[in-house]
Motif scaffolding. Structure first.
Motif, mmCIF file in Angstrom:
data_model
loop_
_atom_site.group_PDB
_atom_site.id
_atom_site.type_symbol
_atom_site.label_atom_id
_atom_site.label_comp_id
_atom_site.label_asym_id
_atom_site.label_seq_id
_atom_site.Cartn_x
_atom_site.Cartn_y
_atom_site.Cartn_z
ATOM 1 N N SER A 181 39.052 36.525 42.483
ATOM 2 C CA SER A 181 40.229 35.662 42.630
ATOM 3 C C SER A 181 40.094 34.402 41.772
ATOM 4 O O SER A 181 41.075 33.720 41.522
ATOM 5 C CB SER A 181 40.426 35.276 44.099
ATOM 6 N N LEU A 182 38.880 34.119 41.305
ATOM 7 C CA LEU A 182 38.651 32.959 40.448
ATOM 8 C C LEU A 182 38.848 33.279 38.966
ATOM 9 O O LEU A 182 38.839 32.372 38.140
ATOM 10 C CB LEU A 182 37.233 32.421 40.662
ATOM 11 N N LEU A 183 39.037 34.558 38.640
ATOM 12 C CA LEU A 183 39.222 34.945 37.244
ATOM 13 C C LEU A 183 40.611 34.547 36.752
ATOM 14 O O LEU A 183 41.553 34.446 37.538
ATOM 15 C CB LEU A 183 39.049 36.466 37.081
ATOM 16 N N SER A 184 40.712 34.350 35.454
ATOM 17 C CA SER A 184 42.013 33.978 34.880
ATOM 18 C C SER A 184 42.947 35.184 34.886
ATOM 19 O O SER A 184 42.518 36.328 35.031
ATOM 20 C CB SER A 184 41.834 33.456 33.461
ATOM 21 N N ASP A 185 44.237 34.906 34.718
ATOM 22 C CA ASP A 185 45.228 35.980 34.712
ATOM 23 C C ASP A 185 44.965 36.975 33.585
ATOM 24 O O ASP A 185 45.076 38.183 33.776
ATOM 25 C CB ASP A 185 46.642 35.410 34.560
ATOM 26 N N SER A 186 44.607 36.450 32.397
ATOM 27 C CA SER A 186 44.379 37.355 31.264
ATOM 28 C C SER A 186 43.162 38.244 31.500
ATOM 29 O O SER A 186 43.139 39.402 31.094
ATOM 30 C CB SER A 186 44.203 36.556 29.968
ATOM 31 N N THR A 187 42.159 37.723 32.173
ATOM 32 C CA THR A 187 40.970 38.526 32.472
ATOM 33 C C THR A 187 41.318 39.620 33.466
ATOM 34 O O THR A 187 40.875 40.764 33.325
ATOM 35 C CB THR A 187 39.847 37.640 33.023
ATOM 36 N N LEU A 188 42.105 39.290 34.455
ATOM 37 C CA LEU A 188 42.507 40.307 35.430
ATOM 38 C C LEU A 188 43.409 41.358 34.793
ATOM 39 O O LEU A 188 43.356 42.526 35.162
ATOM 40 C CB LEU A 188 43.225 39.656 36.621
#
Length: 102
Positions: free
Chosen positions: A60-67
């Motif tokens: 949940s701490l990952l950025s949107d682009s990483t997800l």
């Protein structure tokens, strides 16, 4: 009327013969090189790949682009506690965002 150009005949320069001098070979004694024992290198074990699911990490701490770069399979594996069958990728990403540190 075209002016005709006459090509001058080419004259080859004669090469003078130069005597070739061969260098005298020097007698050098052949010495065998001593073989040094080389230490055997142990095979390096392969580094284990990080788990695809990353269960130990909080996604949940990952950025949107990483997800967005995560595959559906990876997202489903991470969200194994939830029923994700039939969900779209965007819905899975929103579910990851809402879960803080499973």
């Amino acid at each position: 009327v075209k002016a005709e150009k006459k090509a001058a005949p080419k004259v080859k320069a004669e090469k003078k013969a130069t005597p070739k001098v061969k260098a005298a070979k020097k007698a050098t004694p052949k010495v065998k090189a001593e073989k040094k024992a080389t230490p055997k290198v142990k095979a390096v074990p392969e580094v284990q790949k990080k788990s695809v699911t990353g269960k130990g990490k909080d996604w949940s701490l990952l950025s949107d682009s990483t997800l967005q770069r995560k595959t559906m399979k990876e997202l489903a594996a991470y969200l194994s506690d939830y029923d994700v069958k039939g969900m779209k990728k965007g819905e899975m990403i929103n579910l990851v965002r809402s879960t803080s540190g499973k």
